[in-house]
Design a protein around this motif. Structure first.
Motif, PDB file in Angstrom:
ATOM      1  N   GLN A  17      14.786 -12.870  -5.089  1.00  0.00           N
ATOM      2  CA  GLN A  17      15.748 -11.637  -5.681  1.00  0.00           C
ATOM      3  C   GLN A  17      15.300 -11.005  -7.134  1.00  0.00           C
ATOM      4  N   GLU A  18      14.368 -11.809  -8.005  1.00  0.00           N
ATOM      5  CA  GLU A  18      13.944 -11.375  -9.163  1.00  0.00           C
ATOM      6  C   GLU A  18      12.488 -10.553  -9.013  1.00  0.00           C
ATOM      7  N   ALA A  19      11.675 -11.070  -8.189  1.00  0.00           N
ATOM      8  CA  ALA A  19      10.510 -10.805  -8.039  1.00  0.00           C
ATOM      9  C   ALA A  19      10.434  -9.190  -7.770  1.00  0.00           C
ATOM     10  N   GLY A  20      11.078  -8.732  -6.609  1.00  0.00           N
ATOM     11  CA  GLY A  20      11.120  -7.435  -6.070  1.00  0.00           C
ATOM     12  C   GLY A  20      11.525  -6.623  -7.310  1.00  0.00           C
ATOM     13  N   PRO A  21      12.590  -6.783  -7.817  1.00  0.00           N
ATOM     14  CA  PRO A  21      12.829  -5.728  -8.963  1.00  0.00           C
ATOM     15  C   PRO A  21      11.891  -5.650 -10.158  1.00  0.00           C
ATOM     16  N   LEU A  22      11.321  -6.916 -10.611  1.00  0.00           N
ATOM     17  CA  LEU A  22      10.456  -6.848 -11.560  1.00  0.00           C
ATOM     18  C   LEU A  22       9.053  -5.960 -11.284  1.00  0.00           C
ATOM     19  N   VAL A  23       8.690  -6.364  -9.965  1.00  0.00           N
ATOM     20  CA  VAL A  23       7.242  -5.504  -9.831  1.00  0.00           C
ATOM     21  C   VAL A  23       7.866  -4.042  -9.648  1.00  0.00           C
ATOM     22  N   THR A  24       8.851  -3.780  -9.100  1.00  0.00           N
ATOM     23  CA  THR A  24       9.470  -2.057  -9.016  1.00  0.00           C
ATOM     24  C   THR A  24       9.671  -1.451 -10.505  1.00  0.00           C
ATOM     25  N   ILE A  82       1.250  -3.768  -3.985  1.00  0.00           N
ATOM     26  CA  ILE A  82       2.724  -4.229  -4.357  1.00  0.00           C
ATOM     27  C   ILE A  82       3.010  -5.695  -3.842  1.00  0.00           C
ATOM     28  N   GLU A  83       2.827  -5.780  -2.374  1.00  0.00           N
ATOM     29  CA  GLU A  83       3.009  -7.161  -1.502  1.00  0.00           C
ATOM     30  C   GLU A  83       2.368  -8.318  -2.064  1.00  0.00           C
ATOM     31  N   PRO A  84       1.309  -8.339  -2.336  1.00  0.00           N
ATOM     32  CA  PRO A  84       0.510  -9.494  -2.575  1.00  0.00           C
ATOM     33  C   PRO A  84       0.937  -9.976  -4.058  1.00  0.00           C
ATOM     34  N   LEU A  85       1.369  -9.014  -5.089  1.00  0.00           N
ATOM     35  CA  LEU A  85       1.873  -9.445  -6.210  1.00  0.00           C
ATOM     36  C   LEU A  85       3.326 -10.091  -6.181  1.00  0.00           C
ATOM     37  N   ARG A  86       4.272  -9.218  -5.469  1.00  0.00           N
ATOM     38  CA  ARG A  86       5.718  -9.719  -5.291  1.00  0.00           C
ATOM     39  C   ARG A  86       5.842 -11.167  -4.672  1.00  0.00           C
ATOM     40  N   LEU A  87       5.098 -11.292  -3.431  1.00  0.00           N
ATOM     41  CA  LEU A  87       4.905 -12.354  -2.790  1.00  0.00           C
ATOM     42  C   LEU A  87       4.299 -13.570  -3.502  1.00  0.00           C
ATOM     43  N   GLY A  88       3.145 -13.202  -4.056  1.00  0.00           N
ATOM     44  CA  GLY A  88       2.415 -14.290  -5.031  1.00  0.00           C
ATOM     45  C   GLY A  88       3.495 -14.783  -5.883  1.00  0.00           C
ATOM     46  N   LEU A  89       4.455 -14.169  -6.709  1.00  0.00           N
ATOM     47  CA  LEU A  89       4.989 -14.799  -7.805  1.00  0.00           C
ATOM     48  C   LEU A  89       6.104 -15.596  -7.148  1.00  0.00           C
ATOM     49  N   ILE A  90       6.629 -15.229  -6.007  1.00  0.00           N
ATOM     50  CA  ILE A  90       7.600 -16.046  -4.924  1.00  0.00           C
ATOM     51  C   ILE A  90       6.680 -17.283  -4.725  1.00  0.00           C
ATOM     52  N   GLY A  91       5.790 -17.257  -4.167  1.00  0.00           N
ATOM     53  CA  GLY A  91       5.046 -18.395  -3.527  1.00  0.00           C
ATOM     54  C   GLY A  91       4.730 -19.273  -4.616  1.00  0.00           C
ATOM     55  N   ALA A  92       4.260 -18.887  -5.912  1.00  0.00           N
ATOM     56  CA  ALA A  92       3.818 -19.903  -6.906  1.00  0.00           C
ATOM     57  C   ALA A  92       5.181 -20.594  -7.588  1.00  0.00           C
ATOM     58  N   GLY A  93       6.346 -19.948  -7.232  1.00  0.00           N
ATOM     59  CA  GLY A  93       7.561 -20.506  -7.938  1.00  0.00           C
ATOM     60  C   GLY A  93       8.017 -20.062  -9.170  1.00  0.00           C
ATOM     61  N   HIS A 102       3.905   1.602 -15.527  1.00  0.00           N
ATOM     62  CA  HIS A 102       2.514   1.557 -15.465  1.00  0.00           C
ATOM     63  C   HIS A 102       1.812   2.220 -14.398  1.00  0.00           C
ATOM     64  N   PRO A 103       0.589   2.789 -14.282  1.00  0.00           N
ATOM     65  CA  PRO A 103      -0.008   3.465 -13.081  1.00  0.00           C
ATOM     66  C   PRO A 103      -0.165   2.511 -11.993  1.00  0.00           C
ATOM     67  N   LEU A 104       0.055   2.963 -10.808  1.00  0.00           N
ATOM     68  CA  LEU A 104      -0.176   2.051  -9.679  1.00  0.00           C
ATOM     69  C   LEU A 104      -1.536   1.404  -9.662  1.00  0.00           C
ATOM     70  N   ALA A 105      -2.517   2.081 -10.135  1.00  0.00           N
ATOM     71  CA  ALA A 105      -3.987   1.390  -9.986  1.00  0.00           C
ATOM     72  C   ALA A 105      -4.028   0.111 -10.963  1.00  0.00           C
ATOM     73  N   ALA A 106      -3.049   0.015 -11.966  1.00  0.00           N
ATOM     74  CA  ALA A 106      -3.230  -1.218 -12.786  1.00  0.00           C
ATOM     75  C   ALA A 106      -2.874  -2.360 -11.917  1.00  0.00           C
ATOM     76  N   PHE A 107      -2.467  -2.277 -10.804  1.00  0.00           N
ATOM     77  CA  PHE A 107      -1.933  -3.373 -10.123  1.00  0.00           C
ATOM     78  C   PHE A 107      -3.002  -3.801  -9.039  1.00  0.00           C
ATOM     79  N   LYS A 108      -4.087  -2.877  -8.872  1.00  0.00           N
ATOM     80  CA  LYS A 108      -4.907  -3.149  -7.884  1.00  0.00           C
ATOM     81  C   LYS A 108      -5.851  -4.252  -8.023  1.00  0.00           C
ATOM     82  N   LEU A 109      -6.207  -4.560  -9.059  1.00  0.00           N
ATOM     83  CA  LEU A 109      -7.365  -5.773  -9.366  1.00  0.00           C
ATOM     84  C   LEU A 109      -6.365  -7.027  -9.268  1.00  0.00           C
TER      85      LEU A 109
END
Length: 127
Positions: free
Chosen positions: A65-72, A49-60, A78-85
């Protein structure tokens, strides 16, 4: 910064120093350790979760406040494994750079011609 496909569509992700420190704190591990846990199949939920959430924020791509709710929301759909790669790719780029990122000599520089393998005349023996 090339967009990465993930269950949320195509977005740009970037982990800068601040995001890497937050990742380290939130996952209780350094970025390369999180990368290796994902790579070796020893990951934890926040490692994905964290690389994706933080990566969205870091890339602008979106504010914190939007990145966390979107990822959640997407994790509920979707299955959690779909986020692994995608998480692995985000970390890989932060640690090692993008694959298409040119390293070494500037564009247009040419490498010297390879040697033919033939010996120079000075190494020949006299008759």
């Amino acid at each position: 910064m090339t967009p990465i496909g993930w269950p949320g569509g195509e977005h740009r992700f970037q982990l800068r120093l601040g995001e890497l420190r937050a990742l380290q704190k939130n996952c209780d591990a350094g970025p390369e350790e999180v990368f290796n846990r994902l790579r070796l199949g020893r990951w934890r939920v926040d490692d994905v979760i964290e690389p994706l959430r933080l990566g969205l924020i870091g890339a602008g791509e979106m504010p914190q406040q939007e990145a966390g709710p979107l990822v959640t929301k997407l994790l509920d759909q979707h299955p959690l494994a779909a986020f692994k790669l995608p998480a692995l790719v985000v970390l890989q780029r932060a640690l090692f750079g993008e694959e298409d990122d040119p390293l070494g000599e500037p564009e247009g520089a040419t490498a010297p011609a390879p040697e033919s393998g033939a010996s120079h005349a000075s190494t020949e023996t006299a008759p």
